[in-house]
Design an enzyme around this catalytic site. Structure first.
Site, PDB file in Angstrom:
ATOM      1  N   HIS A  37       1.044  -1.246  -0.211  1.00 49.49           N
ATOM      2  CA  HIS A  37      -0.196  -0.048   0.067  1.00 49.49           C
ATOM      3  C   HIS A  37       0.723   1.585  -0.462  1.00 49.49           C
ATOM      4  CE1 HIS A  37      -2.571  -2.707   2.082  1.00 49.49           C
ATOM      5  NE2 HIS A  37      -3.225  -2.767   0.802  1.00 49.49           N
ATOM      6  N   GLU A 148      -0.810  -4.206  -8.579  1.00 47.78           N
ATOM      7  CA  GLU A 148      -0.797  -5.319 -10.416  1.00 47.78           C
ATOM      8  C   GLU A 148      -0.917  -6.489  -9.218  1.00 47.78           C
ATOM      9  OE1 GLU A 148       2.762  -5.516 -12.381  1.00 47.78           O
ATOM     10  OE2 GLU A 148       2.329  -3.513 -13.786  1.00 47.78           O
ATOM     11  N   LYS A 149      -0.928  -6.709  -8.422  1.00 45.66           N
ATOM     12  CA  LYS A 149      -1.706  -7.584  -7.565  1.00 45.66           C
ATOM     13  C   LYS A 149      -2.836  -7.774  -7.826  1.00 45.66           C
ATOM     14  CE  LYS A 149      -1.694 -10.379  -3.610  1.00 45.66           C
ATOM     15  NZ  LYS A 149      -2.936 -10.131  -2.308  1.00 45.66           N
TER      16      LYS A 149
HETATM   17  P1  AMP Z   1      -6.517  -3.465  -0.079  1.00 47.25           P
HETATM   18  O1  AMP Z   1      -6.131  -2.822   1.050  1.00 47.25           O
HETATM   19  O2  AMP Z   1      -6.157  -5.050   0.096  1.00 47.25           O
HETATM   20  O3  AMP Z   1      -8.074  -3.373  -0.725  1.00 47.25           O
HETATM   21  O4  AMP Z   1      -5.152  -2.789  -1.599  1.00 47.25           O
HETATM   22  C1  AMP Z   1      -5.885  -1.253  -1.988  1.00 47.25           C
HETATM   23  C2  AMP Z   1      -4.070  -1.368  -2.898  1.00 47.25           C
HETATM   24  O5  AMP Z   1      -2.643  -1.668  -2.537  1.00 47.25           O
HETATM   25  C3  AMP Z   1      -4.661  -2.395  -3.853  1.00 47.25           C
HETATM   26  O6  AMP Z   1      -4.426  -1.086  -4.949  1.00 47.25           O
HETATM   27  C4  AMP Z   1      -3.774  -3.691  -4.630  1.00 47.25           C
HETATM   28  O7  AMP Z   1      -3.305  -4.430  -5.455  1.00 47.25           O
HETATM   29  C5  AMP Z   1      -2.692  -2.914  -3.758  1.00 47.25           C
HETATM   30  N1  AMP Z   1      -2.178  -3.645  -3.097  1.00 47.25           N
HETATM   31  C6  AMP Z   1      -2.134  -4.793  -2.230  1.00 47.25           C
HETATM   32  N2  AMP Z   1      -1.218  -5.877  -2.509  1.00 47.25           N
HETATM   33  C7  AMP Z   1      -0.589  -5.038  -2.772  1.00 47.25           C
HETATM   34  C8  AMP Z   1       1.246  -5.692  -2.967  1.00 47.25           C
HETATM   35  N3  AMP Z   1       2.039  -6.198  -2.465  1.00 47.25           N
HETATM   36  N4  AMP Z   1       1.886  -4.851  -3.471  1.00 47.25           N
HETATM   37  C9  AMP Z   1       1.563  -3.405  -4.421  1.00 47.25           C
HETATM   38  N5  AMP Z   1       0.216  -2.873  -4.216  1.00 47.25           N
HETATM   39  C10 AMP Z   1      -0.319  -3.824  -3.405  1.00 47.25           C
END
Ligand code: AMP
Length: 281
Positions: A37, A148-149
């Site tokens: 994040h 991109e995850k």
């Molecule tokens: P989330 O809190 O899981 O909804 O993720 C919020 C944002 O962070 C989304 O755009 C995810 O794709 C990104 N994200 C989550 N994990 C990673 C990671 N390991 N590397 C890069 N971006 C991430």
């Protein structure tokens, strides 16, 4: 860093800044923040005058009640991390603020939300689209940053902004990993010690597929990956697919040099993990 819980306060503050011609980069999250994040926040900070982030565990994108209940919530440490990473505005609404009325919108993403994640998490992308559309209408960012995850989510969101004619520019950011290759995820902290030791095999198998892509067909690579996963009985594979990176349609025959994406979802105990990698034939 300013923290707001209501839509009206957030809008009022950001509108003042936009009148001064400040550009706004936006990073939507569900909290339990990690370096993945924060890499999005830093990129937004480099490319915009103001960085806005949201933390909202969006109930309507969870198709599994237990997953929603157990989703980690770590607001205090999230706020500290955001302050240090260049975030200027944090929007932290509660469920009533976001959904005063039950949400009924149904989006049509064609095949995009029916394959892979869409197949195993019915309704998930509709819930994501509803919240992201709302957040874009509140923040009205110039650019929004996604990892991109969640590769399929990126495709769905690109499709969403096109459909609703929202001028926001969607920026994709590379997956941040632990030293052993495991993609950072808020759910990783729920892995047992044993599961945490096994989890990096997901990326090892994706890398094997990438290394072998030159000499194999997509079908042979998928079989190779599934055979590798089978060697570790703790893994339950939901899907392993090789697709076109733009359309996300399965690639049966790949030309030499063709760029594709391998995506997988596996269960490890009660935890569901997803990952993907770019591959060249
Ligand atoms: P989330 O809190 O899981 O909804 O993720 C919020 C944002 O962070 C989304 O755009 C995810 O794709 C990104 N994200 C989550 N994990 C990673 C990671 N390991 N590397 C890069 N971006 C991430």
């Amino acid at each position: 860093m300013k923290i707001f819980n209501t839509i009206s306060d957030t809008k009022r503050y950001l509108n003042k800044l936009k009148k001064q011609a400040f550009t706004v980069g936006f990073v939507p999250t569900m909290g339990a923040l990690h370096e993945g994040h924060l890499s999005l926040i830093r990129k937004a900070d480099q490319e915009n005058d103001i960085v806005a982030c949201s933390i909202f565990v969006n109930p309507i994108q969870f198709n599994n009640k237990e997953d929603l209940e157990r989703y980690p919530r770590t607001a205090e440490s999230d706020i500290e991390k955001l302050k240090k990473s260049g975030c200027d505005v944090l929007f932290m609404p509660d469920n009533n603020e976001m959904y005063p009325e039950p949400e009924k919108s149904v989006f049509d993403f064609g095949h995009l939300d029916k394959i892979m994640e869409g197949k195993f998490r019915p309704g998930h992308f509709n819930g994501v689209a509803i919240v992201v559309k709302k957040l874009f209408e509140i923040i009205e960012p110039h650019k929004a940053y996604f990892g991109e995850k969640d590769y399929q989510q990126l495709a769905v969101i690109r499709n969403l902004v096109k459909n609703i004619n929202n001028p926001v520019e969607i920026i994709s950011c590379p997956t941040i990993r632990e030293d052993d290759g495991l993609a950072l995820s808020s759910r990783n902290i729920r892995l047992s010690r044993e599961e945490r030791k096994i989890a990096p095999y997901i990326y090892k198998i994706l890398k094997l597929v990438k290394d072998e892509a030159n000499d194999n067909t997509p079908g042979a690579l998928i079989n190779m990956a599934l055979a590798e996963f089978q060697k570790i009985p703790e893994f339950e594979v939901e899907y392993f697919e090789i697709v076109d990176p733009g359309t996300l349609l399965a690639v049966d025959k790949a030309a030499t040099g063709q760029k594709c994406r391998a995506l997988t979802a596996v269960k490890l105990g009660k935890i569901r993990l997803i990952d993907n990698i770019e591959i060249f034939f």
